[in-house]
Design a protein around this motif. Structure first.
Motif, PDB file in Angstrom:
ATOM      1  N   ALA A  83      -9.142   3.955   8.982  1.00 24.26           N
ATOM      2  CA  ALA A  83      -9.176   3.156   7.711  1.00 24.26           C
ATOM      3  C   ALA A  83      -7.777   2.136   7.610  1.00 24.26           C
ATOM      4  CB  ALA A  83      -8.601   4.356   6.482  1.00 24.26           C
ATOM      5  N   VAL A  84      -8.282   1.197   7.020  1.00 27.96           N
ATOM      6  CA  VAL A  84      -7.312   0.194   6.714  1.00 27.96           C
ATOM      7  C   VAL A  84      -6.869   0.088   5.398  1.00 27.96           C
ATOM      8  CG1 VAL A  84      -7.150  -2.496   6.599  1.00 27.96           C
ATOM      9  CG2 VAL A  84      -8.670  -1.268   8.291  1.00 27.96           C
ATOM     10  N   PRO A  85      -5.640   0.347   4.991  1.00 24.88           N
ATOM     11  CA  PRO A  85      -5.223   0.567   3.416  1.00 24.88           C
ATOM     12  C   PRO A  85      -5.476  -0.547   2.567  1.00 24.88           C
ATOM     13  CG  PRO A  85      -3.541   1.516   5.129  1.00 24.88           C
ATOM     14  CD  PRO A  85      -4.624   0.844   5.938  1.00 24.88           C
ATOM     15  N   SER A  86      -5.782  -0.560   1.454  1.00 24.26           N
ATOM     16  CA  SER A  86      -6.026  -1.526   0.795  1.00 24.26           C
ATOM     17  C   SER A  86      -4.643  -2.148   0.072  1.00 24.26           C
ATOM     18  CB  SER A  86      -6.877  -1.497  -0.524  1.00 24.26           C
ATOM     19  OG  SER A  86      -6.083  -0.400  -1.441  1.00 24.26           O
ATOM     20  N   ILE A  87      -4.536  -3.524  -0.441  1.00 24.44           N
ATOM     21  CA  ILE A  87      -3.253  -4.020  -1.056  1.00 24.44           C
ATOM     22  C   ILE A  87      -2.899  -3.235  -2.372  1.00 24.44           C
ATOM     23  CG2 ILE A  87      -2.376  -5.620  -2.510  1.00 24.44           C
ATOM     24  CD1 ILE A  87      -3.684  -7.815  -0.683  1.00 24.44           C
ATOM     25  N   ALA A  88      -3.912  -2.601  -2.904  1.00 21.91           N
ATOM     26  CA  ALA A  88      -3.424  -1.456  -4.077  1.00 21.91           C
ATOM     27  C   ALA A  88      -2.625  -0.300  -3.452  1.00 21.91           C
ATOM     28  CB  ALA A  88      -4.665  -1.290  -4.982  1.00 21.91           C
ATOM     29  N   ILE A  90      -0.990   0.064  -0.670  1.00 25.87           N
ATOM     30  CA  ILE A  90       0.332  -0.345  -0.400  1.00 25.87           C
ATOM     31  C   ILE A  90       1.514  -0.746  -1.304  1.00 25.87           C
ATOM     32  CG2 ILE A  90       1.504  -2.154   1.004  1.00 25.87           C
ATOM     33  CD1 ILE A  90      -0.328  -0.605   2.538  1.00 25.87           C
ATOM     34  N   ILE A  91       0.658  -1.283  -2.405  1.00 30.44           N
ATOM     35  CA  ILE A  91       1.915  -1.363  -3.571  1.00 30.44           C
ATOM     36  C   ILE A  91       2.015  -0.015  -4.005  1.00 30.44           C
ATOM     37  CG2 ILE A  91       2.012  -2.166  -5.828  1.00 30.44           C
ATOM     38  CD1 ILE A  91       0.310  -4.553  -5.029  1.00 30.44           C
ATOM     39  N   ASP A  92       1.150   0.888  -4.096  1.00 27.36           N
ATOM     40  CA  ASP A  92       1.263   2.268  -4.540  1.00 27.36           C
ATOM     41  C   ASP A  92       2.288   3.054  -3.764  1.00 27.36           C
ATOM     42  OD1 ASP A  92       0.966   4.289  -6.679  1.00 27.36           O
ATOM     43  OD2 ASP A  92      -0.561   5.306  -5.359  1.00 27.36           O
ATOM     44  N   ILE A  93       2.105   3.051  -2.388  1.00 25.04           N
ATOM     45  CA  ILE A  93       3.000   3.714  -1.567  1.00 25.04           C
ATOM     46  C   ILE A  93       4.465   3.476  -1.580  1.00 25.04           C
ATOM     47  CG2 ILE A  93       3.253   3.739   1.065  1.00 25.04           C
ATOM     48  CD1 ILE A  93       0.373   3.620   1.623  1.00 25.04           C
ATOM     49  N   TYR A  94       4.602   2.008  -1.658  1.00 26.77           N
ATOM     50  CA  TYR A  94       6.099   1.562  -1.828  1.00 26.77           C
ATOM     51  C   TYR A  94       6.530   2.004  -3.019  1.00 26.77           C
ATOM     52  CZ  TYR A  94       6.442  -0.825   2.498  1.00 26.77           C
ATOM     53  OH  TYR A  94       6.477  -1.047   3.733  1.00 26.77           O
ATOM     54  N   ARG A  95       5.824   1.998  -4.124  1.00 25.69           N
ATOM     55  CA  ARG A  95       6.298   2.493  -5.509  1.00 25.69           C
ATOM     56  C   ARG A  95       6.751   3.961  -5.231  1.00 25.69           C
ATOM     57  NH1 ARG A  95       1.768   1.698  -8.382  1.00 25.69           N
ATOM     58  NH2 ARG A  95       2.270  -0.141  -8.965  1.00 25.69           N
ATOM     59  N   ARG A 169       1.957   3.904   8.243  1.00 30.52           N
ATOM     60  CA  ARG A 169       1.549   3.519   9.717  1.00 30.52           C
ATOM     61  C   ARG A 169       0.323   2.789   9.892  1.00 30.52           C
ATOM     62  NH1 ARG A 169       4.382   2.549  14.428  1.00 30.52           N
ATOM     63  NH2 ARG A 169       5.068   4.643  15.280  1.00 30.52           N
ATOM     64  N   LEU A 170      -0.688   3.141   9.012  1.00 34.30           N
ATOM     65  CA  LEU A 170      -1.686   2.343   9.157  1.00 34.30           C
ATOM     66  C   LEU A 170      -1.742   0.803   8.711  1.00 34.30           C
ATOM     67  CD1 LEU A 170      -4.339   4.889   7.760  1.00 34.30           C
ATOM     68  CD2 LEU A 170      -4.224   4.115  10.288  1.00 34.30           C
ATOM     69  N   ALA A 171      -0.834   0.861   7.635  1.00 31.77           N
ATOM     70  CA  ALA A 171      -0.348  -0.742   7.324  1.00 31.77           C
ATOM     71  C   ALA A 171       0.584  -1.393   8.009  1.00 31.77           C
ATOM     72  CB  ALA A 171       0.299  -0.361   5.889  1.00 31.77           C
ATOM     73  N   PHE A 172       1.385  -0.670   8.818  1.00 29.24           N
ATOM     74  CA  PHE A 172       1.968  -1.336   9.797  1.00 29.24           C
ATOM     75  C   PHE A 172       1.270  -1.906  10.921  1.00 29.24           C
ATOM     76  CE2 PHE A 172       6.120   1.088   8.657  1.00 29.24           C
ATOM     77  CZ  PHE A 172       6.430   0.315   7.535  1.00 29.24           C
ATOM     78  N   GLY A 173       0.013  -0.977  11.505  1.00 32.03           N
ATOM     79  CA  GLY A 173      -0.756  -1.342  12.201  1.00 32.03           C
ATOM     80  C   GLY A 173      -1.292  -2.514  12.339  1.00 32.03           C
ATOM     81  N   ILE A 218       7.073  -7.913   3.453  1.00 28.63           N
ATOM     82  CA  ILE A 218       6.586  -8.416   4.446  1.00 28.63           C
ATOM     83  C   ILE A 218       5.290  -7.706   4.866  1.00 28.63           C
ATOM     84  CG2 ILE A 218       7.050  -7.872   6.980  1.00 28.63           C
ATOM     85  CD1 ILE A 218       9.899  -8.290   6.731  1.00 28.63           C
ATOM     86  N   VAL A 219       4.925  -6.585   4.634  1.00 29.19           N
ATOM     87  CA  VAL A 219       3.671  -6.054   4.727  1.00 29.19           C
ATOM     88  C   VAL A 219       2.788  -6.518   3.698  1.00 29.19           C
ATOM     89  CG1 VAL A 219       2.240  -3.814   4.509  1.00 29.19           C
ATOM     90  CG2 VAL A 219       4.287  -3.922   5.378  1.00 29.19           C
ATOM     91  N   LEU A 220       2.865  -7.199   2.487  1.00 29.52           N
ATOM     92  CA  LEU A 220       1.805  -7.728   1.548  1.00 29.52           C
ATOM     93  C   LEU A 220       1.565  -9.023   1.986  1.00 29.52           C
ATOM     94  CD1 LEU A 220       3.046  -6.324  -1.848  1.00 29.52           C
ATOM     95  CD2 LEU A 220       1.102  -5.529  -0.431  1.00 29.52           C
TER      96      LEU A 220
END
Length: 234
Positions: A83-88, A90-95, A169-173, A218-220
């Motif tokens: 999977a490729v995580p969505s922007i939403a 990523i924001i939720d993960i960091y929250r 890690r998927l986001a970092f990928g 950076i990720v966003l």
């Protein structure tokens, strides 16, 4: 070799199957965490079944489990992809990371057993940096943040955060330059460890919060650049 062959007690076929499925699912999660599987990568059913020495039916069950977790994606007539995580997402993960990690650090105590895990993770990152192994640095970074969560003494949080790290890690990928992504955080982790071992928990938590905000930006930013290119499609 059958992973259940050495089980000391008789188990029902259903229980044996469940145990095997869980083991294989965890192996795939770990391959994602270590960067061996990249976001958007197609997974070969035949190759993985041979690699794990399991049937394709068992592997399909594992794929279904990981798809429900959001780690894999099934594309009709195309196969199964990481999977490729969505922007939403990523924001939720960091929250969630800021809520869990910063609180765990702020309320910790210096002699907590997780201190050893934090030190080991920093040491691993330094060794990997010296060798230019930036994926290894990334894995060490994951270990460091897992150790921070362990400061909270909550098995539920540990399980939740382990899943979050796989998604992360998927986001970092998607960042094709792991040195750019991971290099700054080796010294940052060392600084946070210093705050922790000095008993400066408030300062450490504040530094960690700034760190996570920086990492999220950076990720966003990478996601924002790749979306117009169609780089987020599998």
């Amino acid at each position: 070799m059958n992973p259940l062959a050495s089980h000391p007690h008789p188990v029902s076929p259903a229980a044996a199957s469940q145990t095997l499925n869980e083991r294989v699912a965890e192996l795939i999660r770990q391959k994602i965490v270590k960067g061996e599987f990249s976001p958007g990568q197609r997974l070969s059913e035949a190759a993985l079944a041979d690699s794990f020495e399991i049937s394709r039916n068992t592997l399909r069950e594992v794929f279904r489990t990981l798809t429900k977790e959001g780690l894999l994606k099934h594309a009709p007539n195309r196969g199964v992809f990481v999977a490729v995580p969505s922007i939403a997402s990523i924001i939720d993960i960091y929250r969630v990371r800021r809520l869990i990690e910063c609180q765990a650090l702020a309320q910790a105590y210096p002699q907590h057993p997780a201190r050893k895990h934090m030190r080991e993770a920093v040491g691993m990152a330094l060794r990997c940096r010296d060798k230019g192994d930036w994926l290894g640095v990334g894995t060490a970074n994951m270990e460091f943040h897992m150790a921070i969560v362990e400061l909270a003494d909550s098995e539920r949080l540990n399980v939740l955060f382990a899943h979050i790290l796989v998604e992360l890690r998927l986001a970092f990928g998607l960042l094709k330059d792991p040195e750019f992504l991971h290099a700054p955080y080796v010294d940052m982790n060392m600084k946070i460890l210093e705050f922790f071992e000095a008993g400066k928990f408030t300062e450490g938590a504040a530094a960690l919060n700034d760190y996570l905000v920086h990492s999220e930006r950076i990720v966003l930013a990478v996601y924002a650049r790749r979306m117009p290119e169609g780089g987020l499609d599998t």
